[in-house]
Every structure is written in C-alpha cells, then in structure tokens.
Design a protein around this motif. Structure first.
Motif, PDB file in Angstrom:
ATOM      1  N   ILE A 122       3.883 -13.474   7.199  1.00 35.67           N
ATOM      2  CA  ILE A 122       3.826 -12.002   7.377  1.00 35.67           C
ATOM      3  C   ILE A 122       2.949 -11.434   6.434  1.00 35.67           C
ATOM      4  O   ILE A 122       3.016 -11.638   5.287  1.00 35.67           O
ATOM      5  CB  ILE A 122       5.292 -11.312   6.899  1.00 35.67           C
ATOM      6  N   ALA A 123       1.976 -11.000   7.206  1.00 33.10           N
ATOM      7  CA  ALA A 123       0.965 -10.106   6.143  1.00 33.10           C
ATOM      8  C   ALA A 123       1.598  -8.969   5.639  1.00 33.10           C
ATOM      9  O   ALA A 123       1.917  -8.031   6.338  1.00 33.10           O
ATOM     10  CB  ALA A 123      -0.179  -9.739   7.106  1.00 33.10           C
TER      11      ALA A 123
ATOM     12  N   LEU B 231      -2.115  -2.023   0.877  1.00 29.10           N
ATOM     13  CA  LEU B 231      -2.169  -0.538   1.145  1.00 29.10           C
ATOM     14  C   LEU B 231      -1.909   0.151  -0.228  1.00 29.10           C
ATOM     15  O   LEU B 231      -2.688   0.862  -0.788  1.00 29.10           O
ATOM     16  CB  LEU B 231      -1.285   0.001   2.330  1.00 29.10           C
ATOM     17  N   TYR B 232      -0.877  -0.170  -0.783  1.00 29.44           N
ATOM     18  CA  TYR B 232      -0.470   0.522  -2.166  1.00 29.44           C
ATOM     19  C   TYR B 232      -1.442   0.015  -3.032  1.00 29.44           C
ATOM     20  O   TYR B 232      -1.565   0.773  -3.976  1.00 29.44           O
ATOM     21  CB  TYR B 232       0.891  -0.089  -2.593  1.00 29.44           C
ATOM     22  N   ALA B 233      -1.944  -1.329  -3.168  1.00 27.80           N
ATOM     23  CA  ALA B 233      -2.869  -1.509  -4.308  1.00 27.80           C
ATOM     24  C   ALA B 233      -4.121  -0.881  -4.279  1.00 27.80           C
ATOM     25  O   ALA B 233      -4.622  -0.616  -5.161  1.00 27.80           O
ATOM     26  CB  ALA B 233      -3.032  -3.196  -3.957  1.00 27.80           C
TER      27      ALA B 233
ATOM     28  N   PHE C  57     -11.822  -2.398   3.191  1.00 26.16           N
ATOM     29  CA  PHE C  57     -11.114  -3.885   3.056  1.00 26.16           C
ATOM     30  C   PHE C  57      -9.837  -4.000   4.304  1.00 26.16           C
ATOM     31  O   PHE C  57      -9.615  -4.680   4.779  1.00 26.16           O
ATOM     32  CB  PHE C  57     -10.387  -3.916   1.701  1.00 26.16           C
ATOM     33  N   LEU C  58      -9.147  -2.696   4.308  1.00 29.66           N
ATOM     34  CA  LEU C  58      -8.107  -2.753   5.242  1.00 29.66           C
ATOM     35  C   LEU C  58      -8.401  -2.733   6.625  1.00 29.66           C
ATOM     36  O   LEU C  58      -7.886  -3.420   7.605  1.00 29.66           O
ATOM     37  CB  LEU C  58      -7.307  -1.373   5.043  1.00 29.66           C
ATOM     38  N   THR C  59      -9.617  -2.180   7.014  1.00 30.49           N
ATOM     39  CA  THR C  59     -10.221  -2.203   8.501  1.00 30.49           C
ATOM     40  C   THR C  59     -10.552  -3.531   8.578  1.00 30.49           C
ATOM     41  O   THR C  59     -10.305  -3.919   9.796  1.00 30.49           O
ATOM     42  CB  THR C  59     -11.649  -1.244   8.449  1.00 30.49           C
ATOM     43  N   LYS C  60     -11.232  -4.217   7.811  1.00 33.34           N
ATOM     44  CA  LYS C  60     -11.807  -5.677   8.106  1.00 33.34           C
ATOM     45  C   LYS C  60     -10.396  -6.493   8.264  1.00 33.34           C
ATOM     46  O   LYS C  60     -10.456  -7.398   8.999  1.00 33.34           O
ATOM     47  CB  LYS C  60     -12.689  -6.192   6.900  1.00 33.34           C
ATOM     48  N   LYS C  61      -9.594  -6.472   7.248  1.00 30.11           N
ATOM     49  CA  LYS C  61      -8.301  -7.419   7.136  1.00 30.11           C
ATOM     50  C   LYS C  61      -7.271  -7.121   8.476  1.00 30.11           C
ATOM     51  O   LYS C  61      -6.613  -8.157   8.743  1.00 30.11           O
ATOM     52  CB  LYS C  61      -7.619  -7.399   5.665  1.00 30.11           C
ATOM     53  N   TYR C  62      -7.140  -5.986   8.761  1.00 26.23           N
ATOM     54  CA  TYR C  62      -6.000  -5.540   9.468  1.00 26.23           C
ATOM     55  C   TYR C  62      -6.402  -5.021  10.844  1.00 26.23           C
ATOM     56  O   TYR C  62      -5.516  -4.624  12.031  1.00 26.23           O
ATOM     57  CB  TYR C  62      -5.039  -4.517   8.769  1.00 26.23           C
ATOM     58  N   GLY C  63      -7.804  -4.611  11.076  1.00 28.00           N
ATOM     59  CA  GLY C  63      -8.304  -4.317  12.441  1.00 28.00           C
ATOM     60  C   GLY C  63      -7.388  -3.275  13.243  1.00 28.00           C
ATOM     61  O   GLY C  63      -7.102  -2.244  12.573  1.00 28.00           O
ATOM     62  N   THR C  64      -7.115  -3.513  14.222  1.00 23.42           N
ATOM     63  CA  THR C  64      -6.274  -2.614  15.041  1.00 23.42           C
ATOM     64  C   THR C  64      -5.352  -2.003  14.595  1.00 23.42           C
ATOM     65  O   THR C  64      -4.711  -1.054  14.715  1.00 23.42           O
ATOM     66  CB  THR C  64      -5.851  -3.247  16.452  1.00 23.42           C
ATOM     67  N   PHE C  65      -4.205  -3.028  13.789  1.00 23.77           N
ATOM     68  CA  PHE C  65      -3.013  -2.538  13.162  1.00 23.77           C
ATOM     69  C   PHE C  65      -3.538  -1.185  12.158  1.00 23.77           C
ATOM     70  O   PHE C  65      -2.794  -0.330  12.355  1.00 23.77           O
ATOM     71  CB  PHE C  65      -2.418  -3.508  12.521  1.00 23.77           C
TER      72      PHE C  65
END
Length: 347
Positions: free
Chosen positions: A45-46, A52-54, A66-74
């Motif tokens: 589970i990612a 996000l909190y970090a 960072f969040l865009t690259k790692k989680y994309g569509t989610f």
C-alpha cells in the motif's frame, strides 16, 4: 482530461477545504479453500497520506512535482475530486490543506492508528490471490492510502484503489463523535480497520468484475446481483471474516434475519415485491439505514433486507447445484432461474 474515478459507498461529508456485516444462516462457504500457493502476489500500500503530510514542511512546487510524478492520476483525482475542485490549482489546494489545523490533527490521528499496515497488506495479498485463482485475467490495482476529511472511503480509478484511512480508525474514535450529525452512528460503527479488506473487495467486485446491468430493474434481479457479490466475497475473503462484516450488519441484525427469515420472505410474496420495479418501493429494501421501515418491532429489523435475502438465495442455489462453478454463477443473468433452482423456501 477525462477522469474515471468511482466513489463506491462514498460518504460525501467534508471536514476541511470547505467545498467537502458471526453466524452463517445457510452456509455454502467451503471449510477449505483452494490452494493458491502458486500464485505470487505481494500487495504493498503506497502511503500517499504520509507523503502528502511530509510535503507540508517542504517547498510547495517541489511537493507538487513529487506527488504528481509518484501518484499520477490518483494525485490529480485527490486534489480535484476528493478534497478540492477544478477551480483551483494543485498548489492552491495544497496551501489550503497545509494551513488547516483540522487536516494536521486528522492526519496525526490516522498515523497513530495505522503505524504499521503490514497486516492489511498481507490480507489484501491473500484475498487477491483468490481473486486471481478464479479470474486469472483480473488486474490487481495499485493500492493507495490517503486522508480526505471523510470525503470518500474506497474510491476506484484508473489502475488504482484508494483506502481512506480516516474512515477506518475505529468506531469509538473521537473524530466520528464530532461529525455524528453528518455521519450517523449506524455508518461510523463500521469505520474500523477490520472493514478495510472487505470493503475494498466489495468495491473491486462491483466496479471491476461484475457490473450491475441497467436492465436489471426488478427487486429480484437486484437481490440476486447483490447476493452474488456477497457470495463472491465468501469465496475470496479469509474464512475468519464474519458475515456481519461482509454485509455491514451488527450481530443482532444477523440474529434478527435468522429468526424472521420466513417472515421476511412472506413479506416479499404477500406484497408482490419480487418483480416490483418502482424505485422508491425497491430502495427501502436495498439501502443503508439503521433498520428497514415497516418491518419488525421497536426498529429492531435489519436494513437492506433485499441484499441479505439475495445472499441466502445464492448460497442455497450453490448448495443445491454443486456442479455450478463460481464463474458460471457470476455469469448467470437469469434471476428467476437462480431463484427456481435454489429451491429457496425458508420455514
């Protein structure tokens, strides 16, 4: 961009970003399950909630990248569909989140409850091994945990399934007591860790494997469809998962249904409800609630009785027709045929 995110059993109540089922009745569950040791699956589970909190203490543009690259569509669905909307940019929504003390408090509470999610990952791995055993071509999604301020529980989108950890913290959690006017106790009592895998399994079954057909409008067809979903859960969930958790009942609900099973069936027949298509008449027997209006004394009846009865019909059908495979059951669309061959006549 076209989004394909589905919020099955979502509870759209916002805390921040102001725009926000043990007993078996007729058991056909096998006492032993098939051997799935040859199926290699290790679900992870990612922890989007932690990532996000970090980012709160980091450069906003770097966090967004960072969040865009790692989680994309989610990530895109999260900021624009779960906690915000398309009127604001990612960074504007992040800013609002990070400035809201309620977000910080809730995130800390979630992190304290879910310090180690390894047991959940293990249970998901085992459940989806059985899914793959029965449906080898099924695609196991990426599982992502998040906190949305009680906006959504188990969203499903392109190649992912979300786990809203803030809606599984434990029925006595202080946060649920604070939002009881928006999220009644009969719902929040199920916001416990033991419900995570069953709810994920149900959502996956409904949205990815067994879609309800538009033409299935009678109460009987809806009973059978929902009964098949629960029977599928019988087959892929750990045998220790009680019926009450599968369907979202209390044990008293299970006991009530067992005691009054023949009366419930008689109610359908006497009121000519099996082939009823009127939405309002049907929904009262399929919807969530503390009880079913018009049935039982002192509001002690179980809710969504149509779904529970459908489950018992399917179990009886599979008991009477042992040559029928799970795949054949799920593919059978003739609800009347299933009812007839089930020989379901509770006494």
């Amino acid at each position: 961009m076209i989004y394909n995110v589905k919020f099955h059993q979502s509870y759209l109540f916002f805390l921040f970003v102001s725009a926000f089922f043990s007993s078996l009745l007729v058991s056909c569950t096998q006492s032993t399950k098939p051997d799935v040791s040859a199926i290699h699956l290790d679900v992870k589970i990612a922890r989007f909630d932690r990532d996000l909190y970090a980012g709160k203490s980091k450069n906003l543009s770097e966090t967004n990248a960072f969040l865009t690259k790692k989680y994309g569509t989610f990530y895109d669905d999260y900021v624009h569909r779960m906690v915000g909307n398309f009127d604001y940019t990612n960074q504007e929504i992040l800013t609002t989140l990070y400035q809201d003390s309620a977000y910080s408090d809730l995130n800390k509470e979630v992190d304290s409850v879910f310090k180690d999610i390894t047991p959940i990952e293990k249970d998901l791995s085992e459940t989806f091994k059985y899914v793959l055993y029965y449906y080898p071509k099924a695609k196991v999604p990426q599982f992502i945990s998040f906190v949305s301020g009680f906006a959504v529980q188990t969203p499903i989108g392109d190649n992912y399934m979300g786990i809203g950890l803030d809606m599984f913290m434990g029925k006595n959690n202080q946060f649920y007591k604070a939002i009881v006017q928006s999220v009644p106790t009969y719902l929040s009592r199920r916001f416990t860790p033991e419900y995570i895998v069953p709810r994920i399994t149900e959502t996956y079954a409904r949205e990815e494997l067994f879609h309800e057909r538009d033409e299935d409008r009678t109460l009987l067809s809806k009973m059978i469809h929902n009964g098949k979903i629960l029977y599928f859960m019988d087959k892929v969930l750990d045998e220790k998962v009680p019926d009450s958790v599968k369907i979202g009942y209390t044990q008293k609900h299970i006991d009530w249904c067992k005691t009054f099973e023949s009366d419930i069936w008689a109610y359908y027949l006497q009121n000519n409800l099996l082939f009823e298509t009127d939405y309002q008449k049907i929904q009262v027997l399929l919807s969530e609630g503390p009880f079913t209006p018009g049935l039982g004394e002192k509001n002690e009846s179980a809710p969504k009785l149509g779904i529970w009865t459908g489950w018992q019909i399917i179990r009886k059908y599979m008991q009477e027709n042992k040559d029928v495979t799970l795949q054949q059951l799920m593919a059978e669309q003739d609800a009347q045929k299933i009812l007839n061959l089930s020989k379901y006549k509770p006494k």
